[in-house]
Scaffold this motif. Structure first.
Motif, PDB file in Angstrom:
ATOM      1  N   ILE A 205       0.885  -1.159   0.035  1.00 31.50           N
ATOM      2  CA  ILE A 205      -0.218   0.019   0.124  1.00 31.50           C
ATOM      3  C   ILE A 205       0.690   1.323  -0.061  1.00 31.50           C
ATOM      4  O   ILE A 205       0.570   2.400  -0.786  1.00 31.50           O
ATOM      5  CB  ILE A 205      -0.987  -0.071   1.336  1.00 31.50           C
ATOM      6  N   GLY A 234      -6.263  -3.121  -1.519  1.00 31.61           N
ATOM      7  CA  GLY A 234      -5.295  -3.810  -0.823  1.00 31.61           C
ATOM      8  C   GLY A 234      -5.313  -3.878   0.667  1.00 31.61           C
ATOM      9  O   GLY A 234      -6.400  -3.369   1.274  1.00 31.61           O
ATOM     10  N   SER A 242       0.776  -4.452   4.644  1.00 26.85           N
ATOM     11  CA  SER A 242       0.054  -5.220   3.409  1.00 26.85           C
ATOM     12  C   SER A 242       0.756  -5.981   2.250  1.00 26.85           C
ATOM     13  O   SER A 242       2.116  -5.288   1.838  1.00 26.85           O
ATOM     14  CB  SER A 242      -0.792  -4.134   2.631  1.00 26.85           C
ATOM     15  N   ALA A 245      -1.390  -4.756  -3.113  1.00 24.36           N
ATOM     16  CA  ALA A 245      -2.315  -3.431  -3.412  1.00 24.36           C
ATOM     17  C   ALA A 245      -2.374  -3.291  -4.881  1.00 24.36           C
ATOM     18  O   ALA A 245      -1.648  -3.646  -5.911  1.00 24.36           O
ATOM     19  CB  ALA A 245      -1.677  -2.322  -2.725  1.00 24.36           C
TER      20      ALA A 245
END
Length: 379
Positions: A205, A234, A242, A245
């Protein structure tokens, strides 16, 4: 046949079409639209060539049996942007001189208009309808990815292209459009718990955020360039770095040169990572070239405008940022006019409407334009 006396009949066909779900990815529904329309063309003496598709509706190519080399190409699409079930939830309705329903103006009213314009010409004894080839495609709303090669192939040798997108709200036809592209950025990172060991993660992200800022810096609205990351996806949990994404990008340009430049600039932005340890995958391209108002298009517009004046219509032209299949034919150097469908507004929304009085008016205009273009070609 006086097309104005056919309004009730035309609205009946339109109601039938609107009440069939035909979203771009709902193949069953789009093919059903084709099944409803084909008998009208067969009755007019048109032969049907079906170009079968697996994921979208079949494309239909219609030529009159007596004239395989027509000079006028009409392009209209059968798909809409609406999901399955929309027609049942919001069926065709009429109120205060307007018709409502999913796809009523973009462009099911235009499908009706094409049929009745050709029927009008046949009924008055004009052979001009035989000089028309019609393409009904099924993926225009998603960029005409499978129908573009068909349109470009069939457009070769044509003298004119008439594209049946709806007229603008003020009744204007379209002589200029921006080109458009769609791209997708997929970022792969490394997941980690954001409280226990965040340093072990690599945030997809965060990397996407860097790319969004750089992409939006490519905007130059004064020059007709717009770049918009309109959808992002995401992350799995708020306390997890994360690992994935995705960003979906819409690009609009005013010239062919800008289209080439934007592809290179987007590729350059995505060529390297700002967040160490993340990887980027870029897909997509510039799907539609711009439609530029050149001398040929201006001359064709003047013909259409003169026909409109004879019918008591003070027709104007305009440019728009939206994309359509007109971009393909105009880029091939074929004189092209877009927005020849009926008048309406709020396309792609629950408020989408058709001005009912424009259905017969614009159908008659289309018929008379076809007749005039055949006369121009023969002179």
């Amino acid at each position: 046949m006086d097309v104005h006396f056919k309004e009730k009949e035309m609205l009946g066909l339109l109601e039938n079409l609107v009440n069939i779900d035909s979203g771009s990815y709902y193949k069953v529904g789009v093919d059903q639209i084709g099944k409803v329309l084909l008998p009208y063309f067969i009755e007019l003496g048109f032969d049907v060539q079906r170009v079968k598709q697996n994921e979208v509706g079949d494309h239909l190519i219609l030529r009159h049996s007596e004239k395989q080399r027509s000079s006028i190409l009409i392009v209209a699409h059968m798909d809409t942007v609406f999901e399955e079930g929309t027609a049942m939830a919001r069926p065709f309705s009429i109120k205060d001189g307007r018709a409502y329903g999913p796809g009523v103006i973009d462009m099911k009213a235009s499908l009706v208009s094409v049929i009745y314009a050709l029927r009008y010409l046949k009924d008055i004894g004009s052979v001009a309808y035989k000089d028309v080839q019609v393409i009904l495609n099924s993926d225009e709303e998603t960029g005409s990815l499978t129908s573009r090669p068909i349109i470009e192939k069939e457009a070769i040798g044509k003298s004119y292209a008439l594209i049946m997108e709806p007229a603008r709200r003020d009744g204007s036809v379209v002589t200029e459009r921006r080109g458009s592209g769609r791209f997708t950025i997929e970022v792969h990172g490394k997941a980690a718990h954001s409280g226990i060991e965040p340093e072990k993660g690599r945030s997809a992200i965060e990397e996407l955020a860097h790319k969004i800022v750089k992409l939006h810096e490519l905007n130059d609205h004064e020059q007709g360039i717009s770049v918009n990351v309109g959808i992002i996806e995401g992350g799995d949990a708020v306390n997890t770095v994360s690992a994935m994404a995705v960003g979906h990008i819409d690009v609009r340009v005013a010239t062919l040169q800008q289209a080439e430049e934007m592809e290179h600039k987007i590729e350059k932005v995505c060529a390297s990572s700002d967040v160490s340890g993340t990887e980027i995958e870029l897909t997509g391209d510039m799907r539609r070239p711009p439609m530029l108002k050149n001398k040929k298009i201006e001359e064709l517009f003047q013909i259409v405008r003169n026909v409109a004046l004879e019918l008591g219509i003070d027709l104007k032209d305009t440019k728009t940022g939206g994309g359509s299949d007109a971009s393909f034919t105009s880029a091939m150097g074929i004189p092209t006019i877009d927005g020849l469908g009926p008048i309406g507004g709020h396309a792609h929304s629950e408020k989408e409407y058709l001005v009912i009085s424009s259905l017969t008016e614009r159908t008659l205009l289309l018929a008379k334009v076809i007749e005039r273009l055949m006369s121009e070609k023969n002179n």
